[in-house]
Design a protein around this motif. Sequence first.
Motif, short mmCIF file in Angstrom:
data_model
loop_
_atom_site.label_atom_id
_atom_site.label_comp_id
_atom_site.label_asym_id
_atom_site.label_seq_id
_atom_site.Cartn_x
_atom_site.Cartn_y
_atom_site.Cartn_z
N UNK B 203 0.84 -1.21 0.00
CA UNK B 203 0.00 0.00 0.00
C UNK B 203 0.87 1.26 0.00
N UNK B 204 1.78 1.36 0.97
CA UNK B 204 2.64 2.54 1.04
C UNK B 204 3.71 2.47 -0.05
N UNK B 205 4.08 3.63 -0.58
CA UNK B 205 5.14 3.68 -1.59
C UNK B 205 6.52 3.90 -0.96
N UNK B 206 6.55 4.46 0.24
CA UNK B 206 7.80 4.65 0.98
C UNK B 206 7.45 4.76 2.45
N UNK B 207 8.42 4.49 3.30
CA UNK B 207 8.15 4.51 4.74
C UNK B 207 9.45 4.71 5.50
N UNK B 208 9.36 5.37 6.64
CA UNK B 208 10.50 5.58 7.54
C UNK B 208 9.93 5.70 8.95
N UNK B 221 13.47 10.47 3.25
CA UNK B 221 12.61 9.84 2.24
C UNK B 221 12.64 10.64 0.94
N UNK B 222 12.52 11.97 1.08
CA UNK B 222 12.49 12.82 -0.11
C UNK B 222 13.79 12.70 -0.89
N UNK B 223 14.92 12.77 -0.18
CA UNK B 223 16.21 12.68 -0.87
C UNK B 223 16.39 11.34 -1.56
N UNK B 224 16.09 10.27 -0.83
CA UNK B 224 16.28 8.93 -1.42
C UNK B 224 15.34 8.70 -2.60
N UNK B 225 14.18 9.35 -2.57
CA UNK B 225 13.19 9.17 -3.65
C UNK B 225 13.37 10.19 -4.76
N UNK B 226 14.23 11.18 -4.55
CA UNK B 226 14.42 12.22 -5.57
C UNK B 226 13.22 13.13 -5.73
N UNK B 262 9.20 7.48 17.28
CA UNK B 262 9.05 6.13 16.71
C UNK B 262 7.68 5.87 16.11
N UNK B 263 7.09 6.96 15.56
CA UNK B 263 5.92 6.77 14.70
C UNK B 263 6.41 6.44 13.29
N UNK B 264 5.48 6.01 12.42
CA UNK B 264 5.84 5.80 11.02
C UNK B 264 5.39 6.99 10.19
N UNK B 265 6.26 7.44 9.31
CA UNK B 265 5.90 8.43 8.31
C UNK B 265 5.97 7.71 6.97
#
Lengths: 318, 318
Positions: B203-208, B221-226, B262-265
């Motif tokens: 479902x999620x496209x990226x997560x941290x 996330x933004x940097x790694x995903x460009x 320690x929440x998920x974004x």
Amino acid sequence: MREFALIDEIRSRVSNTRDDVVLGIGDDAAILAPRPGHELVVSTDTLVSGVHFPPNTAAFDVGWKALAVNLSDLAAMGAEPAWVTLALTLPEGSPEWPLAFVDGFAALAAEHRVALVGGDTTRGPLAITVAVHGFVPRGTALRRDGASAGDAIFVSGTLGDAAAGLAVVLADAFASRPERAALRARLDRPTPRVALGLALRGVASACIDVSDGLAADLGHVARRSGVGATVDVDALPASDALRACADPDRRRDWQLRGGDDYELCFTVPDDRVADAERAAAQAGVPIARIGTVTKRPGLVDAGGDALAPDRAGWDHFA
Amino acid sequence: MREFALIDEIRSRVSNTRDDVVLGIGDDAAILAPRPGHELVVSTDTLVSGVHFPPNTAAFDVGWKALAVNLSDLAAMGAEPAWVTLALTLPEGSPEWPLAFVDGFAALAAEHRVALVGGDTTRGPLAITVAVHGFVPRGTALRRDGASAGDAIFVSGTLGDAAAGLAVVLADAFASRPERAALRARLDRPTPRVALGLALRGVASACIDVSDGLAADLGHVARRSGVGATVDVDALPASDALRACADPDRRRDWQLRGGDDYELCFTVPDDRVADAERAAAQAGVPIARIGTVTKRPGLVDAGGDALAPDRAGWDHFA
């Protein structure tokens, strides 16, 4: 150097070319592809400055040793090393120390084709924790609990050198001897016996690495296997350097009770002794037969006197 | 307490009933059976006293947190926890501290059916390194590099509580407020969002996970995903306790830049937002939509002003 910059530097110095690393350092976790038909073998060891290595140890050597002691655990299981994580706690200071550390770590990692797949750098008193991962074909790992009465007991390489090296560092021992550097090198830059461990799969009945001292470590094998052992103390292998420096009593004490040698101690069923000798020759590692597994618990010397270590193991130099 | 006695005590307190543990603590290494068709997800984190937790933190809570921050990394990958190693460096002292520590560690391990498969105890300044291992079906791990422009950005739970809890500990903040204990509990005993991570696979496209602060972690996330991100700061979720204690400016700063929540974004393609909301509901974790992924790099607020964290992340309370 900030945490992120150091991690980048570490990544650039440790090469990670393994097909089974799907995603390495840089995400919340690494993604790894275990080998089908194999079991995963995992071990972790911490090195604390002043406990596991003298504070004046060269950074390169600390990096080498941090990986070596962990690879030694894989060697003792007969496992092929694959992946490693590195948690590095560093006091404030120049980046030279951590970079030399990483070079030592990377040199040994390259030798064994180990990929660094995860890490953490934190500020605090110097300490290093490594977790190492390797593979064995299912059911073939060397364990401590397989020794049987009548098995032959072997040890690789030579014993007592690292303890002598520690005496060089701590007590400035053997001040006039040219062998001092060689002994210290055995303390600072141990050789994990990975090739020997692999060669002993299917041959050795039990195996352990000599980190706490032979008497303590062979004692672990004996207890886990529900057996005892007779050890021919005169047969314990000694290096020329150790023979040249230490008088016989001291030498024998270090060979039996000194830690940090990272040789393998293993047992072999009587009818596989020739196979074990062949396996060791192929691995290029000398081995010596030092005793026999007995039904009666406890460790005794050839004369039947108890060999219980006077300390419960090396417990390092604390 | 000697090393071996402490290890025995730990073994007796952490139950290890998993079929995939072939051989647990007690040999040179553990032997583990990876799950066929799955990838192994591995992460390691160190906690140093005075850096990652206030020195007066209860031992139980330190044990809990040491595992929680590592499980949180698995949660961010969508991985199901399985095995953990624990390297514990302890100063001299009574055995009460380590045993309470182990109880906290074991309580969270039991909740997630995690087996302790290896460990090392050493003497030295208090520090804990955990390496955690989990599984994802091959190719399904949540990564940082999958966000695309137009994706919705979500965060779980509430943000800023742990930073407020730290202010309670370090600065005796909110002296008259009854919410102090709740805020401190969020710092000392974080909840890894494991169930949510599992539910977000596919479902999620990226997560941290939010360990360094939302702005820093979303920045990763933004940097790694460009890509970049627009964040609606007013939409950042806050607990009632935080609202009651902190004025709006301070609250917003902690929500954006405070660490240790320690929440998920995570990011979700626009046509999967309903699926994400359903998945979170099934996992029993509230989520809030806080922004949108943009083509243009950098983090901005709803008014278009840069949201660059004034520090490069939390870097703990050093």
